[in-house]
Design a protein around this motif. Structure first.
Motif, PDB file in Angstrom:
ATOM      1  N   ASN A  92     -38.619  27.703   1.805  1.00 45.88           N
ATOM      2  CA  ASN A  92     -38.009  26.688   2.649  1.00 45.88           C
ATOM      3  C   ASN A  92     -36.760  26.235   1.901  1.00 45.88           C
ATOM      4  N   ARG A 148     -40.342  32.659   6.126  1.00 45.79           N
ATOM      5  CA  ARG A 148     -39.762  31.325   6.336  1.00 45.79           C
ATOM      6  C   ARG A 148     -40.690  30.587   7.289  1.00 45.79           C
ATOM      7  N   SER A 196     -40.833  23.502   7.842  1.00 43.09           N
ATOM      8  CA  SER A 196     -41.073  22.592   6.716  1.00 43.09           C
ATOM      9  C   SER A 196     -41.900  21.371   7.115  1.00 43.09           C
ATOM     10  N   TRP A 223     -44.750  22.926  -3.478  1.00 42.70           N
ATOM     11  CA  TRP A 223     -43.419  23.398  -3.086  1.00 42.70           C
ATOM     12  C   TRP A 223     -42.533  23.117  -4.289  1.00 42.70           C
TER      13      TRP A 223
END
Length: 159
Positions: free
Chosen positions: A23, A99, A102, A117
């Motif tokens: 992300n 991807r 988020s 993350w």
């Protein structure tokens, strides 16, 4: 060229995949909760099931292990290759990039007990396996420093 009968080749096996969930310039690492690698921080990874392609296995593993659905899936053209002494084989693991949205919450499966993350440099320091560290270096250049080339996108993938 005939093989040398005085040598025994080490077989190669490709039955697993890995996926870097990214992300922006952050990478999702997950910590294994059991088995030989318990406590190790890794990319998403797992076995290719019967009838699956490698990219299908990567997309499935991302969803199974993290609860996230990839928005786009890419091949990196890169593999993690390492020697497995237990089975006496060279393991070849294709590495993919996923991807994701988020805003989606991460929901780990029971094989993992934590996630993070991390900014790319920290992810590279944290990941347990050298081949995954090398893959992240390449991913930084081809997927984070600039938009990925179209030929990396797996067009057959539809979320």
């Amino acid at each position: 060229m005939p093989s040398d009968p005085s040598t025994t080749p080490v077989p190669m096996r490709c039955t697993a995949v890995a996926a870097a969930v990214i992300n922006g310039r952050q990478v999702l690492l997950i910590r294994r909760s059991r088995g030989t690698f318990a406590g190790s921080w890794t990319l998403v990874s797992g076995r290719v099931e019967a009838g699956e392609t490698a990219w299908q296995a990567a997309a499935r593993e991302v969803t199974e292990e993290t609860g996230l659905r990839p928005i786009t899936l890419y091949t990196t053209g890169n593999t993690d290759v390492f020697y497995n002494p237990k089975d006496e084989v060279m393991e070849v693991v294709p590495v993919f990039v996923a991807r994701t949205n988020s805003q989606e919450p991460v929901m780990l499966d029971d094989a993992h007990d934590d996630y993070a993350w991390l900014p790319l440099p920290r992810a590279m320091e944290t990941v347990a396996f050298p081949g995954q560290r090398r893959a992240l270096e390449m991913i930084a250049h081809f997927f984070m420093d600039k938009p990925p080339a179209d030929f990396y996108r797996i067009d057959a993938y539809r979320p």
